[in-house]
Scaffold this active site. Sequence first.
Site, short mmCIF file in Angstrom:
data_model
loop_
_atom_site.label_atom_id
_atom_site.label_comp_id
_atom_site.label_asym_id
_atom_site.label_seq_id
_atom_site.Cartn_x
_atom_site.Cartn_y
_atom_site.Cartn_z
N GLY A 145 0.82 -1.20 -0.03
CA GLY A 145 -0.05 -0.16 0.14
C GLY A 145 0.98 1.37 0.12
N SER A 146 0.30 2.27 0.60
CA SER A 146 1.04 3.54 0.56
C SER A 146 2.28 3.69 1.07
CB SER A 146 0.03 4.61 1.19
OG SER A 146 -1.07 4.67 0.31
N ILE A 147 2.70 3.00 1.92
CA ILE A 147 4.20 2.87 2.69
C ILE A 147 5.19 2.89 1.46
CG2 ILE A 147 3.59 2.25 5.02
CD1 ILE A 147 4.84 -0.49 4.35
N LYS B 282 5.36 4.45 -1.12
CA LYS B 282 5.61 5.91 -1.25
C LYS B 282 6.61 6.66 -0.99
CE LYS B 282 0.79 6.76 -2.39
NZ LYS B 282 -0.66 7.06 -1.66
#
Lengths: 490, 600
Positions: free
Chosen positions: A217-219, A221
Site C-alpha cells: 500500500g502507500s508505505i 511511496k
Amino acid sequence: MNKQFRKLSALILAMFVVLFGFATYLQFFDVPALRANKYNVRELYENLGKPRGAIIVGDKSVAFSEKSNDLYTYQRKYSEPDLYSTITGYFSVVTPAEKGIEAALNEELNGDSDAQWFSRFQNLLKDAPSGGSVVTTIDPDVQKAAYDALGNRKGAAIAIEPSTGKILAMVSKPTYDPNLLATHSEKEAAENYQKFAQGAGSSPLYNKTLAGLYAPGSIFKIITSSAAIESGKFNSNTEVDAPNSYTLPGTSVEIYNANNKSCSGTGKQSLSDALKVSCNTAFAKIGVELGATALINQAKAFGFGSEILVAGDSDTRAPMKAISSDLLTESRSPDKVALASFGQGEDLITPLQAAMLSAGIANGGTVMQPYLVDKVLDSDANEVMRTSPSVFSQAVSKETANQVRDMMVSVSDANGTAPSMRINGIDVAVKTGTAEANVQGTLNFWVTAFAPAADPKIAVAVFLEDANPLSNPDAEIVSVAREMFLARLK
Amino acid sequence: MTEVQVEQAKHRYKLPKILGTKRKTELVLLAVALALTITANMLVSMRLFREITPEAITISLAMIGVAALTHIAIRLFVPDASQVIFPIVLLLNGIGLAMIYQVDSANNGSGVNIRQVVWTCVACVLAICVMFLVKNQRMLRKYMYIFMLIGIVLLFLPLVPPFGTLVNGAQVWIHIGPLSMQPAEFAKIFLAIFFAAYLDERKATLSLAGPKIMMIQFPRLRDFAPLAIVLAAAVGILVFQRDLGTSLLFFGQFLAMLYVSTRRFSWVAIGLGLFTVAVFVSVNIFEHVAARFQIWLDPFNPEVYARAFGGSGQLLQGLFGLSSGGLLGVGFGGGYPQLTPFADSDFIFTSLGEVLGLQGIIALLLLYLILVAKGMHMAMIAKDGFTKLLASGLAFSIVLQVFVVAGGVMRVIPLTGLTLPFMAKGGTSLCANWIIMALLLVISNRCRSANKAEALTKNAQTIAQPPLVIPRTSLKTTHSPSSFRTLSLKTSHTLHLRIPHLMRNLEMEENANEHLTQQMSVRHREGAARTPNQLLIRVKRSFAFSYSLLINKLLIKPLSLLITHYSLLINKLLITHYSLLINKLLITHYSLLIKQGVAS
C-alpha cells in the site's frame, strides 16, 4: 595340512581386516553424513539429554532447560511463552526445532558450535556439560508494548534501532505457547503441533514479520519519493500533478485517490504534500515518469529482492531470515509501474522490510543489517561471539534521506494522514498504508515510522491483517506504533 | 641328562598342579577381564541410576563366581590348556552382560540381564561338564554318526510344526514349554565334530584328482555327493527357515574344513560358486530374501525405510549408533543404544560400537581374532587329522559368526539372524559357544601336554647330541617358519616388560616348543639336501620355503603387531573406564556433599 591352515588364517585375517575397515569408515569417515541423515534421531536425544543454554532478553532468561526425571533428562521451559514465541521458537521432542532462535542457534545453544570448542573441552571435566546462552537484542519494554498494543488482532510489529540494526521487538500475532510443544509427552506435543501448524499463513507458528509477504500500500511511496529525489528531477518542494483521477497508460483503467478525495484543490501540489495526504494519482504519474528501472533499483537499495538474515548462519539448518520482498517481477509495462508506484499491483513486502524503509531514512540513507542476536555466552558466561553492526546498503544519499525524513514528519501534522502519531515535544516521521486483504470486506493496514526525527532511536513497522475498516484500524495501528515509541523513548 | 631325568621331567609335567604356579597368566588375565566387566557394569548402574544397583552387584558376583569355578575346573581337568582362551571368553561375556544391562535398563528393565546372568552360569556348568566328560577329543569321533543325526535333527527341528515358530521373519526358534531355543546353535557343534571325523576318514578319496578344466584340477565327479548334500541342506535352511546367516555358517564351516582336509581349492571354488547361484536364485524367487537384500543395498531409500515390517530402520539406527560412538565411544551407561530395535541381541555389535567407539570395537574384534588364532594354532600343532579339522572347524565357526553378525550390521553383507558369540542376549547361543570354548580347551590341553612332553624329551636328547643344539640367545631372533610361534614370542616379549615374573613361565613353554620346531625344520632341511639330485623337488622346496617366509613377513608380522597393540588397547580401555568411573564417583559424591551443605 599346515599349509592350508596358513591360507585359512590369511582368509580369517582378511575377514577381520574388512570388518576393521568398515568399522573405521562408519565410526570415523562417514560420521558427518550419518549424523546429518534425516532418519537419525540420536542427535535430538543427545540435545535433549544435556542442559541447553538459555535465550536471554534484557537480563531475563525467557527459554531455559530444567532437570526432569524422565528419559530425556532435561525439560525446556519458556517463562513468558506467548510474549516471546515469535523470537524463541520452540524445542520439541517430536520434531526438530525449525523456528526462531532455538533452530537458528541450535548449535550454540547445544554448545556444539566451532566457537565453543574450548568450553566443550572444559565440559569434559564436568558432570553435566551444558550449552551456551544466546543474548538477544530485544528491548523487553518495546516487545511488551507491541505485544499488548496488538492485543488479539492478527498482525505483526517489528522495531529496529536505526543506527545499529538491532531488532528491538518482534511480534507476530497470533502467538503460541512453546511449552505445549516442548512437553515430553510425545503424544501431546504431536497433537499440539498439529493444532498450531494448521492454516499456513494464519498459523501461530508462522512468523509474519519475516515470512509474510503483503501488498505494501502507500508505505511504498517512501521508495517512490526517494527514487524521485535521487533522480535529481524532484525535490520535496517540486510541484507535481495531483489529479482526482488518472488513466493507467495503455489501458482504460482509471485510478482514484483513497475514498475518491481530491488531493488538492488546484490539481497540483508539492511532492511533500503529495506524501502528506498520500496522493495516489500524483505518485502514479511520478512513477511512470521515473520508469520501472529507477523504481526497482531504489527498492533493491532498500533490500527488496534479497533474503535478509537476522539470526544464525545461512549454513545452519533453519536460520532466521526474511524472505525477499518483491517488486515488478512479472511485467514492467507502464500501467503496472504506475500501480507499483503507490504500492499496489505486484509489490509485496515483509514487515521487516517495511521497518527497514524507516530505519534507512532515519539513519541518513544508510540501511543497517538487522540482527536479533547480540552475543553468545558459553556455560560460564564468557562471551564467545558478538555481533557487530554492519551496513546493509546505502539506500539514498544523506541529503535525500533528510528531505524524505522531513516529508515523513509532515505526515504526522494535523492535516496529514497520521496526526495521532505525534508525541509531545518530539517530531515523529511516519507513513501509513492500506492495501487489499485476502478476506472479503477487510483491509490490511500498515504503519512505518521512526522517532525522534532529529535523532532517531527507534524505527518500527506495524501491520494489521484482515482488519475491519469499520473498527477504526487506522487509529489502532498508529497507537501500536506510538506505544512502542513511548516504551523506547521514556 | 640321563634317561631317568627325562622320565622325571615327563612325569613332573603331567602332574596336575591345582595350586601350583602353572596357570598364573590365566589368573592375571582373568583379573583384568573381571575388572573390566565389573567396571562396565558399575558404570552402567552409576550413570543410569546414580547408585550401585543390586543388579550390578549380582552380575559382578556371578561373574567372579563363574571365573573362579571355571578356573578351578580348568586346573583340574585341562591343566595344560591355553591360558588365554578362557579370560577372553569371560571378558566378552562380561562386556556383553553390561551392554544387555544398559539396554534393558533404558527399556525400563524386564530383568533380561539377570536371565542372561543365569544363562552364563548354566553355560559355565555345561562347559565344565564337557571338560570333565571329554577327556580326549579323539573319543568324539566314535560317535560321529550319532552326532550327525543329532545335528541334522536340531537343524531342521524349527520346521516341525509343534516346535517351530516364525520370529522376525526367520524360522529358527523352537519352543518347548516355557523354554525357547535356537537349536542351530548346538547343531553347529555336532556337525563340526561329524564333518571333522567324516572328512578325516575320506580325505584321501576326496582329494583324488579328477578332470582338469582351465588350469584347475577338479575333484572326481563321484565324490561330489557329500558337498551336494551339505549344499542342499544349506539352501534348505535359506529357503525354509529364511535364515541366510545359519545357512552361510554351515556351508562356510563345511567348505573350510573340506579345503583343509583335501587341500583342493577347487572344492571351495565349486562350493562358493554353487552357493552364490543358490542365493542369487532365491533372491529372485523368494520375497523375504529379496527384501533383506534390498535393505542391504538401498537402506536410505524412503520406500525401503518406511516398509511396514522389516524396513531398513533397524539397520540405519544401528549405523547411527555406530557413528554416534565415533572413535572413543560414549562410555558405558551413555548414548542411546536402545533406539535400535534388538539392541541387546541381533544389534549388540552396534550398541557396543556406540558405547565403546571404534577403539572398543577393534579391541573386541581383536579378542575374537586372538581366540580364533589360538584355535588355528592348535590345529597346526595337533598331531592327528581329526583334531586338526575339529579345532579349525570350531575356530572358523566363530570367525564366520562374528563376520556374518558384524558384517551384517555394518552393511558389509546382508543382515542375518545370527548372534554375536558370547555377547548377544540368548541362552542357547551362550551355552553352545561356551561348549565350543570347552572343546577348544580340551583340544589345547591335549596338544600342549603332548607337545611339552615331547619337547622335553627332545630337549634332553639334543643336549646329548651337541651338533643340533641351537644357542638359546639366538632363539628369539630366529625366524621360525612355524607361523604363530614368532607372534607368541613377540607378545610375551611385550608383556614381559609389564609383568616379568609371571610371563617367564609362559616364555619357557614357548621356548620349549620353539626348540622342537627348530630342530624339526633343521632336520627336514638336512634331509632334503641329502636327497639325491632331484632338481625339481629342490626348486619346489625352496619355493615353499620362500612362500612361508613371505607369509611370515606379510601376515604374521602385522598380526603380531596387531596383537601387541591389542594389549595396549585393553590397557587404554581399562584406564578410560576407570577414570570415568572414578570421575563419576567423585563428582556424584562431591555434588551430593555440596547439596547437603547447602541444605543444612
